[in-house]
Motif scaffolding. Sequence first.
Motif, PDB file in Angstrom:
ATOM      1  N   ILE A  14       0.865  -1.177   0.000  1.00  0.00           N
ATOM      2  CA  ILE A  14       0.000   0.000   0.000  1.00  0.00           C
ATOM      3  C   ILE A  14       0.899   1.223   0.000  1.00  0.00           C
ATOM      4  O   ILE A  14       1.624   1.466   0.969  1.00  0.00           O
ATOM      5  CB  ILE A  14      -0.933   0.025   1.222  1.00  0.00           C
ATOM      6  N   THR A  15       0.889   1.988  -1.077  1.00  0.00           N
ATOM      7  CA  THR A  15       1.738   3.175  -1.122  1.00  0.00           C
ATOM      8  C   THR A  15       1.116   4.303  -0.318  1.00  0.00           C
ATOM      9  O   THR A  15      -0.095   4.346  -0.105  1.00  0.00           O
ATOM     10  CB  THR A  15       1.993   3.630  -2.576  1.00  0.00           C
ATOM     11  N   SER A  16       1.964   5.210   0.139  1.00  0.00           N
ATOM     12  CA  SER A  16       1.518   6.398   0.895  1.00  0.00           C
ATOM     13  C   SER A  16       0.615   6.003   2.061  1.00  0.00           C
ATOM     14  O   SER A  16      -0.473   6.529   2.237  1.00  0.00           O
ATOM     15  CB  SER A  16       0.774   7.367  -0.046  1.00  0.00           C
ATOM     16  N   GLY A  17       1.115   5.075   2.883  1.00  0.00           N
ATOM     17  CA  GLY A  17       0.275   4.498   3.922  1.00  0.00           C
ATOM     18  C   GLY A  17       0.521   4.996   5.328  1.00  0.00           C
ATOM     19  O   GLY A  17       0.192   4.300   6.289  1.00  0.00           O
ATOM     20  N   THR A  18       1.066   6.195   5.472  1.00  0.00           N
ATOM     21  CA  THR A  18       1.396   6.681   6.809  1.00  0.00           C
ATOM     22  C   THR A  18       0.434   7.733   7.337  1.00  0.00           C
ATOM     23  O   THR A  18       0.471   8.072   8.509  1.00  0.00           O
ATOM     24  CB  THR A  18       2.819   7.269   6.832  1.00  0.00           C
ATOM     25  N   GLY A  20      -3.742   9.692   6.751  1.00  0.00           N
ATOM     26  CA  GLY A  20      -5.020   9.768   6.073  1.00  0.00           C
ATOM     27  C   GLY A  20      -5.598   8.437   5.642  1.00  0.00           C
ATOM     28  O   GLY A  20      -5.576   7.448   6.389  1.00  0.00           O
ATOM     29  N   THR A  21      -6.092   8.398   4.419  1.00  0.00           N
ATOM     30  CA  THR A  21      -6.745   7.201   3.903  1.00  0.00           C
ATOM     31  C   THR A  21      -5.758   6.058   3.744  1.00  0.00           C
ATOM     32  O   THR A  21      -6.116   4.890   3.931  1.00  0.00           O
ATOM     33  CB  THR A  21      -7.420   7.514   2.557  1.00  0.00           C
ATOM     34  N   GLY A  22      -4.520   6.376   3.413  1.00  0.00           N
ATOM     35  CA  GLY A  22      -3.509   5.331   3.305  1.00  0.00           C
ATOM     36  C   GLY A  22      -3.294   4.629   4.628  1.00  0.00           C
ATOM     37  O   GLY A  22      -3.246   3.396   4.695  1.00  0.00           O
ATOM     38  N   ALA A  23      -3.179   5.398   5.705  1.00  0.00           N
ATOM     39  CA  ALA A  23      -2.997   4.806   7.038  1.00  0.00           C
ATOM     40  C   ALA A  23      -4.213   3.991   7.444  1.00  0.00           C
ATOM     41  O   ALA A  23      -4.077   2.909   8.041  1.00  0.00           O
ATOM     42  CB  ALA A  23      -2.726   5.909   8.065  1.00  0.00           C
ATOM     43  N   ALA A  24      -5.411   4.477   7.135  1.00  0.00           N
ATOM     44  CA  ALA A  24      -6.632   3.731   7.460  1.00  0.00           C
ATOM     45  C   ALA A  24      -6.671   2.408   6.705  1.00  0.00           C
ATOM     46  O   ALA A  24      -7.108   1.380   7.242  1.00  0.00           O
ATOM     47  CB  ALA A  24      -7.861   4.570   7.118  1.00  0.00           C
ATOM     48  N   LEU A  84      -0.894   6.608  -3.504  1.00  0.00           N
ATOM     49  CA  LEU A  84      -0.147   7.849  -3.650  1.00  0.00           C
ATOM     50  C   LEU A  84      -0.845   8.824  -4.603  1.00  0.00           C
ATOM     51  O   LEU A  84      -1.331   8.439  -5.664  1.00  0.00           O
ATOM     52  CB  LEU A  84       1.256   7.547  -4.190  1.00  0.00           C
ATOM     53  N   GLY A  85      -0.877  10.091  -4.211  1.00  0.00           N
ATOM     54  CA  GLY A  85      -1.435  11.123  -5.074  1.00  0.00           C
ATOM     55  C   GLY A  85      -1.484  12.452  -4.353  1.00  0.00           C
ATOM     56  O   GLY A  85      -1.319  12.530  -3.134  1.00  0.00           O
ATOM     57  N   GLY A  86      -1.735  13.495  -5.111  1.00  0.00           N
ATOM     58  CA  GLY A  86      -1.815  14.822  -4.528  1.00  0.00           C
ATOM     59  C   GLY A  86      -1.462  15.874  -5.551  1.00  0.00           C
ATOM     60  O   GLY A  86      -1.140  15.553  -6.707  1.00  0.00           O
ATOM     61  N   SER A  87      -1.521  17.121  -5.134  1.00  0.00           N
ATOM     62  CA  SER A  87      -1.238  18.221  -6.052  1.00  0.00           C
ATOM     63  C   SER A  87      -0.533  19.352  -5.321  1.00  0.00           C
ATOM     64  O   SER A  87      -0.885  19.696  -4.193  1.00  0.00           O
ATOM     65  CB  SER A  87      -2.528  18.750  -6.678  1.00  0.00           C
ATOM     66  N   ALA A 224     -16.383  11.974   2.713  1.00  0.00           N
ATOM     67  CA  ALA A 224     -16.163  10.584   3.124  1.00  0.00           C
ATOM     68  C   ALA A 224     -15.098  10.544   4.211  1.00  0.00           C
ATOM     69  O   ALA A 224     -14.231  11.422   4.293  1.00  0.00           O
ATOM     70  CB  ALA A 224     -15.712   9.740   1.934  1.00  0.00           C
ATOM     71  N   ARG A 225     -15.170   9.543   5.061  1.00  0.00           N
ATOM     72  CA  ARG A 225     -14.152   9.345   6.091  1.00  0.00           C
ATOM     73  C   ARG A 225     -13.098   8.364   5.570  1.00  0.00           C
ATOM     74  O   ARG A 225     -13.411   7.472   4.780  1.00  0.00           O
ATOM     75  CB  ARG A 225     -14.791   8.817   7.366  1.00  0.00           C
ATOM     76  N   PRO A 226     -11.844   8.503   6.010  1.00  0.00           N
ATOM     77  CA  PRO A 226     -10.795   7.604   5.526  1.00  0.00           C
ATOM     78  C   PRO A 226     -11.146   6.130   5.678  1.00  0.00           C
ATOM     79  O   PRO A 226     -10.882   5.317   4.772  1.00  0.00           O
ATOM     80  CB  PRO A 226      -9.587   7.991   6.386  1.00  0.00           C
ATOM     81  N   GLU A 227     -11.767   5.764   6.810  1.00  0.00           N
ATOM     82  CA  GLU A 227     -12.085   4.357   7.026  1.00  0.00           C
ATOM     83  C   GLU A 227     -13.164   3.860   6.064  1.00  0.00           C
ATOM     84  O   GLU A 227     -13.213   2.666   5.735  1.00  0.00           O
ATOM     85  CB  GLU A 227     -12.501   4.112   8.474  1.00  0.00           C
TER      86      GLU A 227
END
Length: 259
Positions: A14-18, A20-24, A84-87, A224-227
Amino acid sequence: MTPFLTLRGKRALITSGTRGTGAATVSLFQTLGADVLTTARTRPADMPDARFVAADLSTAVGCAELAEAVKDRLGGVDIIVHMLGGSSSPAGGFSALSDDQWRKELDLNLLPAVRLDRELVPDMVSRGHGVVIHVTSIQRELPLPEATTAYAAAKAALSTYSKSLSKEVAPSGVRVVRVSPGWIETEASIELARRLAAEHGGDIDRGKKIIMDSLGGIPMGRPARPEEVANLIAFLASDRAGAITGVEYVIDGGTVPTV
């Protein structure tokens, strides 16, 4: 009794998992029994070394290092979640976007998935099973011209790439699906709501309303919630979704106003 949803025995990246939604998603996958490896540029203090790889996935070198770590530590993967993503593009519309800004958006929102899939999906194909989940965005069809044109275009490219990949690898037993979130109530989005509230006067609810209004409204009345996004990803990654491939699931509280 077998639980309705389990990922026991599955190896997952799981990329970018630390945050927000990645951590959830990392937390839920672990709860469901998956052996999870995640990545970001820096390791949080509470993240075990054995479950983390520091890598800058906006570079070809970072993607190659992560792919090698996945092979060394997990022996391959059964599930890849491209979170992973963002702007970082400035406001000002299309004319404010330099070549460098366009490259940054593509390097962050498209090419990491392309590079990692190229390294890891062939092993899934040879084994005859696997799941790849590309997290796109509703902005691929609902771009915000003031500030997210390049991000939206990169996510649209990711969606098209994902569809093409799904058609290529489905005959070999590998499923490829997309999850398209709208506004998610992460730590970063709450901070944005606070800043907007401070700039325009009012409390954090006022800040949230400004964000929702910029999207044309959210019929559900909240992000929406991360979980909640993690729940959808986990279902799609599981054997319960065994006949689902090549499609995109929108989770946006009804933001996109068209069919």
